[in-house]
Design a protein around this motif. Structure first.
Motif, PDB file in Angstrom:
ATOM      1  N   LEU A 110     -23.631 -32.271 -78.662  1.00 55.87           N
ATOM      2  CA  LEU A 110     -24.731 -32.263 -79.625  1.00 55.87           C
ATOM      3  C   LEU A 110     -25.364 -30.881 -79.714  1.00 55.87           C
ATOM      4  O   LEU A 110     -25.716 -30.276 -78.697  1.00 55.87           O
ATOM      5  CB  LEU A 110     -25.780 -33.291 -79.215  1.00 55.87           C
ATOM      6  CG  LEU A 110     -27.041 -33.368 -80.091  1.00 55.87           C
ATOM      7  CD1 LEU A 110     -26.689 -33.796 -81.509  1.00 55.87           C
ATOM      8  CD2 LEU A 110     -28.049 -34.330 -79.468  1.00 55.87           C
ATOM      9  N   VAL A 111     -25.522 -30.414 -80.942  1.00 56.96           N
ATOM     10  CA  VAL A 111     -26.251 -29.186 -81.225  1.00 56.96           C
ATOM     11  C   VAL A 111     -27.471 -29.553 -82.067  1.00 56.96           C
ATOM     12  O   VAL A 111     -27.328 -30.173 -83.124  1.00 56.96           O
ATOM     13  CB  VAL A 111     -25.377 -28.170 -81.987  1.00 56.96           C
ATOM     14  CG1 VAL A 111     -26.222 -26.973 -82.438  1.00 56.96           C
ATOM     15  CG2 VAL A 111     -24.217 -27.711 -81.121  1.00 56.96           C
ATOM     16  N   THR A 112     -28.634 -29.190 -81.564  1.00 55.20           N
ATOM     17  CA  THR A 112     -29.875 -29.479 -82.279  1.00 55.20           C
ATOM     18  C   THR A 112     -30.593 -28.170 -82.581  1.00 55.20           C
ATOM     19  O   THR A 112     -30.857 -27.385 -81.665  1.00 55.20           O
ATOM     20  CB  THR A 112     -30.802 -30.378 -81.440  1.00 55.20           C
ATOM     21  OG1 THR A 112     -30.122 -31.593 -81.119  1.00 55.20           O
ATOM     22  CG2 THR A 112     -32.067 -30.710 -82.212  1.00 55.20           C
ATOM     23  N   VAL A 113     -30.861 -27.943 -83.861  1.00 56.21           N
ATOM     24  CA  VAL A 113     -31.558 -26.730 -84.284  1.00 56.21           C
ATOM     25  C   VAL A 113     -32.941 -27.139 -84.766  1.00 56.21           C
ATOM     26  O   VAL A 113     -33.091 -27.772 -85.812  1.00 56.21           O
ATOM     27  CB  VAL A 113     -30.799 -25.997 -85.403  1.00 56.21           C
ATOM     28  CG1 VAL A 113     -31.506 -24.685 -85.738  1.00 56.21           C
ATOM     29  CG2 VAL A 113     -29.352 -25.749 -84.993  1.00 56.21           C
ATOM     30  N   SER A 114     -33.936 -26.780 -83.973  1.00 52.96           N
ATOM     31  CA  SER A 114     -35.294 -27.223 -84.275  1.00 52.96           C
ATOM     32  C   SER A 114     -36.296 -26.314 -83.591  1.00 52.96           C
ATOM     33  O   SER A 114     -36.034 -25.779 -82.509  1.00 52.96           O
ATOM     34  CB  SER A 114     -35.494 -28.665 -83.803  1.00 52.96           C
ATOM     35  OG  SER A 114     -36.835 -29.063 -83.989  1.00 52.96           O
ATOM     36  N   SER A 115     -37.448 -26.169 -84.236  1.00 49.16           N
ATOM     37  CA  SER A 115     -38.522 -25.391 -83.628  1.00 49.16           C
ATOM     38  C   SER A 115     -39.469 -26.296 -82.860  1.00 49.16           C
ATOM     39  O   SER A 115     -40.440 -25.818 -82.263  1.00 49.16           O
ATOM     40  CB  SER A 115     -39.278 -24.618 -84.718  1.00 49.16           C
ATOM     41  OG  SER A 115     -39.758 -25.510 -85.717  1.00 49.16           O
TER      42      SER A 115
END
Length: 115
Positions: A110-115
């Motif tokens: 899983l790759v999660t791109v979030s601030s």
């Protein structure tokens, strides 16, 4: 039989970078293609990048210019270098090995791109 082991997923902020790795073991054909596909929430699995043993590469339109795929000299490990990541890159990334009619998938990372 071929086995794939993936690593490198995680949480990253928008604009950040991440590297995924996939190592193949077992009965590997000398001519093959390895690559990455991804599947976001409620989306179909799509091509991210593929590299052949001859060094030819293909990329999905949404990652061109931001992602780079490469292989080690032994040809058993592929890397996906992901730069300038965007929230829409959030997905489970699957490694794939293809040689003729033989196709194998990794378990996904899983790759999660979030601030």
């Amino acid at each position: 039989q071929v086995q794939l082991v993936e690593s490198g997923g995680g949480l990253v902020q928008p604009g950040g970078s991440l590297r995924l790795s996939c190592t193949a073991s077992g009965s590997i054909f000398s001519i093959n293609a390895m690559g990455w596909y991804r599947q976001g929430s409620e989306k179909e699995r799509e091509l991210v990048a593929v590299i052949t043993t001859a060094g030819s590469t293909s990329y999905g339109d949404s990652v061109k210019g931001r992602f780079t795929i490469s292989r080690d000299n032994a040809g058993k490990t592929v890397y996906l270098h992901m730069n300038n990541l965007k929230p829409e890159d959030t997905a489970v990334y699957y490694c794939n090995y293809q040689a003729g009619y033989v196709g194998v998938w990794g378990q996904g990372t899983l790759v999660t791109v979030s601030s």
